[in-house]
Design a protein around this motif. Structure first.
Motif, PDB file in Angstrom:
ATOM      1  N   LYS A   1     -25.722  -8.866 -31.214  1.00 17.75           N
ATOM      2  CA  LYS A   1     -25.258  -9.490 -32.371  1.00 17.75           C
ATOM      3  C   LYS A   1     -25.568  -9.031 -33.463  1.00 17.75           C
ATOM      4  CE  LYS A   1     -25.004 -14.247 -30.158  1.00 17.75           C
ATOM      5  NZ  LYS A   1     -25.487 -15.509 -30.387  1.00 17.75           N
ATOM      6  N   HIS A   2     -26.905  -8.463 -33.732  1.00 16.87           N
ATOM      7  CA  HIS A   2     -27.292  -7.731 -34.702  1.00 16.87           C
ATOM      8  C   HIS A   2     -27.921  -6.390 -34.432  1.00 16.87           C
ATOM      9  CE1 HIS A   2     -27.295 -11.705 -36.419  1.00 16.87           C
ATOM     10  NE2 HIS A   2     -27.847 -12.190 -35.503  1.00 16.87           N
ATOM     11  N   HIS A   3     -27.160  -5.499 -34.185  1.00 19.21           N
ATOM     12  CA  HIS A   3     -27.269  -4.166 -33.747  1.00 19.21           C
ATOM     13  C   HIS A   3     -27.945  -3.430 -34.775  1.00 19.21           C
ATOM     14  CE1 HIS A   3     -23.635  -3.851 -35.555  1.00 19.21           C
ATOM     15  NE2 HIS A   3     -23.780  -2.502 -35.977  1.00 19.21           N
ATOM     16  N   LYS A   4     -28.259  -3.836 -35.945  1.00 21.47           N
ATOM     17  CA  LYS A   4     -28.983  -2.997 -36.891  1.00 21.47           C
ATOM     18  C   LYS A   4     -30.430  -3.654 -37.261  1.00 21.47           C
ATOM     19  CE  LYS A   4     -24.943  -1.326 -39.626  1.00 21.47           C
ATOM     20  NZ  LYS A   4     -24.275  -1.224 -41.081  1.00 21.47           N
ATOM     21  N   ASP A   5     -30.805  -4.365 -36.525  1.00 20.44           N
ATOM     22  CA  ASP A   5     -32.355  -4.871 -36.616  1.00 20.44           C
ATOM     23  C   ASP A   5     -33.251  -3.821 -36.037  1.00 20.44           C
ATOM     24  OD1 ASP A   5     -34.510  -6.493 -36.937  1.00 20.44           O
ATOM     25  OD2 ASP A   5     -33.571  -8.072 -35.934  1.00 20.44           O
ATOM     26  N   LYS A   6     -33.718  -3.072 -36.919  1.00 21.68           N
ATOM     27  CA  LYS A   6     -34.577  -2.097 -36.267  1.00 21.68           C
ATOM     28  C   LYS A   6     -36.038  -2.666 -35.786  1.00 21.68           C
ATOM     29  CE  LYS A   6     -31.441   1.130 -37.238  1.00 21.68           C
ATOM     30  NZ  LYS A   6     -30.652   1.718 -36.260  1.00 21.68           N
ATOM     31  N   ALA A   7     -36.421  -3.616 -36.376  1.00 16.43           N
ATOM     32  CA  ALA A   7     -37.772  -4.126 -36.023  1.00 16.43           C
ATOM     33  C   ALA A   7     -37.722  -4.854 -34.608  1.00 16.43           C
ATOM     34  CB  ALA A   7     -38.192  -5.117 -37.164  1.00 16.43           C
ATOM     35  N   ASN A   8     -36.793  -5.538 -34.230  1.00 14.21           N
ATOM     36  CA  ASN A   8     -36.919  -6.331 -33.078  1.00 14.21           C
ATOM     37  C   ASN A   8     -36.339  -5.167 -31.945  1.00 14.21           C
ATOM     38  OD1 ASN A   8     -37.388  -8.863 -33.514  1.00 14.21           O
ATOM     39  ND2 ASN A   8     -35.407  -9.428 -34.432  1.00 14.21           N
ATOM     40  N   LYS A   9     -35.734  -4.045 -32.264  1.00 11.83           N
ATOM     41  CA  LYS A   9     -35.175  -3.097 -31.485  1.00 11.83           C
ATOM     42  C   LYS A   9     -36.730  -2.397 -31.172  1.00 11.83           C
ATOM     43  CE  LYS A   9     -32.455   0.700 -30.554  1.00 11.83           C
ATOM     44  NZ  LYS A   9     -31.472   1.952 -31.125  1.00 11.83           N
ATOM     45  N   ARG A  10     -37.684  -2.144 -32.057  1.00 14.67           N
ATOM     46  CA  ARG A  10     -38.577  -1.522 -31.724  1.00 14.67           C
ATOM     47  C   ARG A  10     -39.839  -2.441 -30.919  1.00 14.67           C
ATOM     48  NH1 ARG A  10     -43.638  -1.983 -34.503  1.00 14.67           N
ATOM     49  NH2 ARG A  10     -45.296   0.039 -34.296  1.00 14.67           N
ATOM     50  N   ARG A  11     -39.633  -3.628 -31.190  1.00 14.74           N
ATOM     51  CA  ARG A  11     -40.343  -4.995 -30.198  1.00 14.74           C
ATOM     52  C   ARG A  11     -39.719  -4.575 -28.900  1.00 14.74           C
ATOM     53  NH1 ARG A  11     -39.786  -8.035 -35.027  1.00 14.74           N
ATOM     54  NH2 ARG A  11     -41.289  -8.002 -36.230  1.00 14.74           N
ATOM     55  N   MET A  12     -38.564  -4.683 -28.835  1.00 22.15           N
ATOM     56  CA  MET A  12     -38.066  -4.678 -27.329  1.00 22.15           C
ATOM     57  C   MET A  12     -38.482  -3.080 -26.734  1.00 22.15           C
ATOM     58  SD  MET A  12     -34.018  -4.536 -26.189  1.00 22.15           S
ATOM     59  CE  MET A  12     -33.966  -2.575 -26.801  1.00 22.15           C
ATOM     60  N   LEU A  13     -38.273  -2.177 -27.217  1.00 18.20           N
ATOM     61  CA  LEU A  13     -38.784  -0.981 -26.816  1.00 18.20           C
ATOM     62  C   LEU A  13     -40.345  -0.961 -26.183  1.00 18.20           C
ATOM     63  CD1 LEU A  13     -36.863   1.754 -28.929  1.00 18.20           C
ATOM     64  CD2 LEU A  13     -36.637   0.836 -26.648  1.00 18.20           C
TER      65      LEU A  13
END
Length: 266
Positions: free
Chosen positions: A166-178
């Motif tokens: 839904k929020h593909h520009k959320d870089k902080a949560n993407k980093r946490r996911m990786l």
């Protein structure tokens, strides 16, 4: 003042626009304007007063032209994936009230307040974590084993994936996911080396597909790709040369055997 040539071009463009608008909007009446314009344009000479009159009408907006219809590109529809919380029934009681016997015998209104129907996302996610932990834990008191850590990280990773859809520009949560994916990968790699049966059971229960990491990581530059292509060509040429030498050696061996066969008979 405009020249007669410039006024003639303005009239021609306005007549084209009005014809297009009449095709799009047939209810708009543009017959008098089109007749006058066609008469003026088809005549041998155009008077400067009449041209000035029609330009004034066009500028002042007496003959208002509707705006053109713009067909914008449609947004691509994203595929909706099922959430990991979709299998939780809304009538299920919250985790902190599941062990209370009074919560099962109260009226419907209180049950609804204590159920997942009015629960927050955090409470649903905590319940999902407990369900995944119950599938892989060694015993009831196990809360810190490798299997439990993998289950907690799996629930967290899937929650991040649903959020990033839904929020593909959320870089902080993407980093946490990786970071969570890397942590789970290390735990699974260690578990696979130590206890392979437990590793297979955890992957099967949690629905994890384990992929082997590459032997080494290397950045694919143009120089490296050209060198790799050249090495492959050299390797194929050497293999071809070796195959030819082997065939020649086999032919020579057969010829020597055929030459020795009659000598042995004599």
């Amino acid at each position: 003042m405009f020249s007669s040539f410039g006024l003639r071009t303005i009239l021609k463009s306005s007549v084209g626009v009005l014809r297009e608008s009449s095709a799009l909007y047939p209810a708009v009446s543009v017959r008098p304007w089109s007749c006058c314009a066609s008469d003026l344009l088809s005549g041998p000479a155009v008077s400067k007063d009449s041209l000035t009159f029609f330009v004034c009408l066009l500028v002042t907006g007496v003959f208002a032209v509707p705006p053109p219809v713009r067909h914008y590109a449609r947004v691509a529809k994203k595929k909706k994936t099922e959430s990991q919380l979709s299998d939780l029934p809304p009538t299920m009681v919250k985790m902190e009230y599941a062990s209370v016997p009074l919560a099962q015998t109260t009226d419907d209104l209180v049950k609804r307040l204590l159920s997942l129907e009015l629960a927050s996302h955090k409470e649903k996610l905590q319940l999902k974590k407990e369900q995944l932990i119950a599938k892989v834990q060694r015993d009831e008191n196990d809360r810190n084993s490798v299997e439990v850590q993998v289950a907690v990280l799996t629930a967290r990773i899937r929650n991040y994936q649903e959020h990033l859809q839904k929020h593909h520009k959320d870089k902080a949560n993407k980093r946490r996911m990786l970071m969570a994916i890397d942590r789970r990968k290390k735990l699974l790699k260690n578990l696979r080396l130590v206890r392979f049966d437990t590793f297979e059971r955890v992957c099967e229960q949690l629905g994890i597909t384990y992929t082997f990491p590459p032997e080494y990581y290397r950045r694919a530059t143009r120089r490296w790709l050209a060198k790799k292509e050249f090495c492959i060509k050299v390797f194929k040429a050497l293999q071809k040369q070796k195959a030819e030498q082997k065939m020649k050696q086999q032919l020579s061996n057969t010829e020597t055997k055929e030459a020795k066969a009659p000598e042995a008979q004599t």
